[in-house]
Structures are given as C-alpha cells and as structure tokens.
Design an enzyme around this catalytic site. Structure first.
Site, mmCIF file in Angstrom:
data_model
loop_
_atom_site.group_PDB
_atom_site.id
_atom_site.type_symbol
_atom_site.label_atom_id
_atom_site.label_comp_id
_atom_site.label_asym_id
_atom_site.label_seq_id
_atom_site.Cartn_x
_atom_site.Cartn_y
_atom_site.Cartn_z
ATOM 1 N N ILE A 64 0.853 -1.508 -0.260
ATOM 2 C CA ILE A 64 0.103 0.432 0.107
ATOM 3 C C ILE A 64 0.985 1.284 0.118
ATOM 4 O O ILE A 64 1.648 1.337 1.016
ATOM 5 C CB ILE A 64 -0.781 -0.139 1.202
ATOM 6 N N ASP A 70 8.515 2.571 -3.512
ATOM 7 C CA ASP A 70 7.699 3.680 -4.069
ATOM 8 C C ASP A 70 7.886 4.016 -5.216
ATOM 9 O O ASP A 70 6.786 4.818 -6.047
ATOM 10 C CB ASP A 70 8.415 5.225 -2.998
HETATM 11 C C1 IPD Z 1 4.990 7.137 1.133
HETATM 12 C C2 IPD Z 1 4.349 7.913 -0.173
HETATM 13 C C3 IPD Z 1 3.946 8.538 0.746
HETATM 14 C C4 IPD Z 1 5.842 9.454 0.575
HETATM 15 C C5 IPD Z 1 6.325 8.836 1.930
HETATM 16 C C6 IPD Z 1 6.360 7.482 1.761
HETATM 17 P P1 IPD Z 1 4.341 4.489 2.027
HETATM 18 O O1 IPD Z 1 4.846 5.508 1.369
HETATM 19 O O2 IPD Z 1 4.397 6.861 -1.258
HETATM 20 O O3 IPD Z 1 4.206 10.081 -1.238
HETATM 21 O O4 IPD Z 1 6.046 10.943 1.003
HETATM 22 O O5 IPD Z 1 7.470 9.552 1.975
HETATM 23 O O6 IPD Z 1 6.496 6.650 2.938
HETATM 24 O O7 IPD Z 1 5.107 4.690 3.560
HETATM 25 O O8 IPD Z 1 3.427 5.242 2.576
HETATM 26 O O9 IPD Z 1 3.993 2.688 1.554
HETATM 27 CA CA CA Z 2 5.345 3.513 0.074
HETATM 28 CA CA CA Z 3 3.694 1.705 1.479
#
Ligand code: IPD
Ligand code: CA
Ligand code: CA
Ligand code: CA
Length: 282
Positions: A93, A221
């Site tokens: 997610i 990501d």
């Molecule tokens: C996050 C998302 C978010 C970013 C955070 C990430 P996660 O991933 O990609 O856009 O700003 O730094 O950690 O933890 O929801 O998988």
């Molecule tokens: Ca992420």
């Molecule tokens: Ca995640």
C-alpha cells in the site's frame, strides 16, 4: 525461450494478483484500522499492508520460484540490491497514511526488473479502480487506454506535486525542504501533495500532473512509476539533473525534459543558498 512472451506471462500474473489484492484494500478502506508504528517517525503499517504483500509474494513466488523480491514490509529480509535475476519491487500500500484516514488516494505498486532494467510497472488504486500498467517499449495505459505525459514546459503554467517528506528529518534537511517549498510554491502554477509517490508518478504519466518531485524514497515507492512515466513519453531525472538511481531515489519526473531541468536547476541553486546561510550562522 522467447523473453518477451515470458515477460508477458510475468505481467499477466502480477496484474491478476494485484487486482485480487486490491479487493482487500477496497473492502477495508472505510473500516477502522489497527495502526502499528514502524521505526521512523510517521511511518505506520496496518495488517492490510502485510496481507496485501503476502498475497503478492506468495502468488508470484509459487508461479516463479526463481524470482527475487524487494518489498516494503519484508524489506528486513531482502537487502536492497538488484541483481540480474528477475526481481519484483513491491509496495503493498503506497499511501498508508491516506488509507488509514479513508482518503481514497492509495495504491498497490508492483514493478519487475530483469538484468537491472525495469520491464513491468503496475500501479493500482482499488478505491476508484484505476489500473496503470506499463511494459518496457510498449507504452503506458490506464485501464487499457494509452497514456501520454503533458507537454508543458513553463513552471508558471505547471501543476506540480511535491511530497515534502524530508520536513520531519534532520534540521539541515528541514531547512532545505522549507527553502525548496518556498521557491516552488512561488513559481509553480499550482502545488499539490497527494501522499502516494506511486500515484504521483502515475498522474505524470497520465498527463494530469506536469511535474513531480520527491526525495529520500525507497525503490518500491517509485519503481513502477518510473516505467509508467518513461513509457508515456515523460522523463525521470535525479534531483541534481543526472540519471535517476532506483535504489536511492531523489527524483524529478515530468512530461518534458525542459521543465524537469528547470526545476532541477532551481533546487540545486536553492540548496546552495540555504547551505551558505547555514554556514554563515555557524
Ligand atoms: C509514502 C508515500 C508518500 C511519501 C512517503 C512514503 P508509504 O509511502 O509514498 O507519498 O511522501 O514518504 O513513505 O509509507 O505510504 O508506503
Ligand atoms: Ca511507499
Ligand atoms: Ca507502503
Ligand atoms: Ca511505509
């Protein structure tokens, strides 16, 4: 062995599992979640993140036992190195904070690298059933419809996503982030923060966002999003202007090289100014 037929088989398997796992997110998004804290401040996980990751890894590893995995919630067991072996890069997610708040901007992100080259990228938001897919050399699609990144070259006309995750980190990074935010908020046509890096990149591929910037990410990501952007005619560069590093992503993604380079130059200049100010203070 016909490698393109093999890759098609990998893609179809990942697509099917992603859609199946997405049902779990859709069913859970409105419900109360049991939120657990992880190591870094603001980093959280739910049983749903873990379950989605399990569905994807067990499904893919039973079909392709020789493949490797780099996945967020089991990252401790899988070092962040890419070899030539087919490696699935998975964020079960992306946008967990959004998911926990029932804010319907979260997705599953799945990419496949072979010989260290991204071959497959899938980003799926089950809340609105938007499935973004890309295979290297074959274009990017939203629910089967071809995508084209935007042609905007002027920052003053650009709609930009920036994810200021660094604000929570060290004082030095905080100062740099604040400086960058001030400059970008002043010069960009509009600024948004979505809370999912993978969706931000998918929106660049779709041409509804002109430029996206995020630093200090993890491969899961951005891996699928990298391929979506490049297959839709867009470009991903390192924040300093060079080629992006998938294992240590500091990135700018845009529909046009001109806009990406303009923002890279602005960020480099801003960082220098902030660093000089800090030096003068000490
Ligand atoms: C996050 C998302 C978010 C970013 C955070 C990430 P996660 O991933 O990609 O856009 O700003 O730094 O950690 O933890 O929801 O998988
Ligand atoms: Ca992420
Ligand atoms: Ca995640
Ligand atoms: Ca996380």
């Amino acid at each position: 062995m016909d490698i393109s037929r093999e890759i098609e088989r990998y893609f179809q398997a990942a697509r099917k599992l992603t859609l199946e796992a997405g049902k779990l997110i859709k069913a859970a998004i409105e419900a109360e979640k049991n939120v657990m804290a992880k190591g870094n401040q603001g980093d959280i996980v739910t049983a749903n993140d873990q379950e989605v990751e399990k569905i994807l890894i067990s499904g893919l590893s039973s079909e392709f036992p020789e493949h490797k995995f780099m996945a967020e919630e089991s990252a401790e067991n899988s070092p962040l190195i890419l070899t030539d072996v087919p490696t699935w890069i998975i964020d079960p997610i992306d946008g967990t904070m959004n998911f926990v708040h029932s804010f319907p901007q979260c997705c599953i992100s799945v990419a496949l690298a072979i010989n260290k080259i991204l071959e497959v990228g899938i980003v799926y938001n089950p809340c609105n059933e938007e499935l973004y897919t890309a295979r290297r050399g074959q274009g990017a699609f939203l629910n089967g419809k071809p995508l084209k990144a935007s042609g905007v070259t002027e920052l003053s006309e650009a709609l930009m996503i920036i994810e200021p995750g660094m604000l929570r980190r060290s004082r030095a990074k905080r100062d740099i982030t604040k400086g960058r935010m001030e400059v970008l908020c002043t010069l960009a046509g509009g600024i948004r923060n979505v809370g999912s890096a993978a969706l931000g990149l998918a929106y660049v591929a779709r041409g509804i966002i002109d430029i996206f910037h995020i630093d200090y990410m993890q491969p899961w990501d951005v891996a699928a999003g990298f391929l979506l952007v490049s297959e839709s005619g867009g470009i991903v560069i390192d924040t300093k202007g060079g080629p992006p590093n998938l294992l240590e992503p500091l990135i700018i993604a845009s529909g046009t090289r001109q806009l990406a380079q303009e923002v890279s130059q602005l960020l480099v200049e801003t960082d220098l100014k902030i660093q000089r100010k800090r030096l003068q203070r000490t």
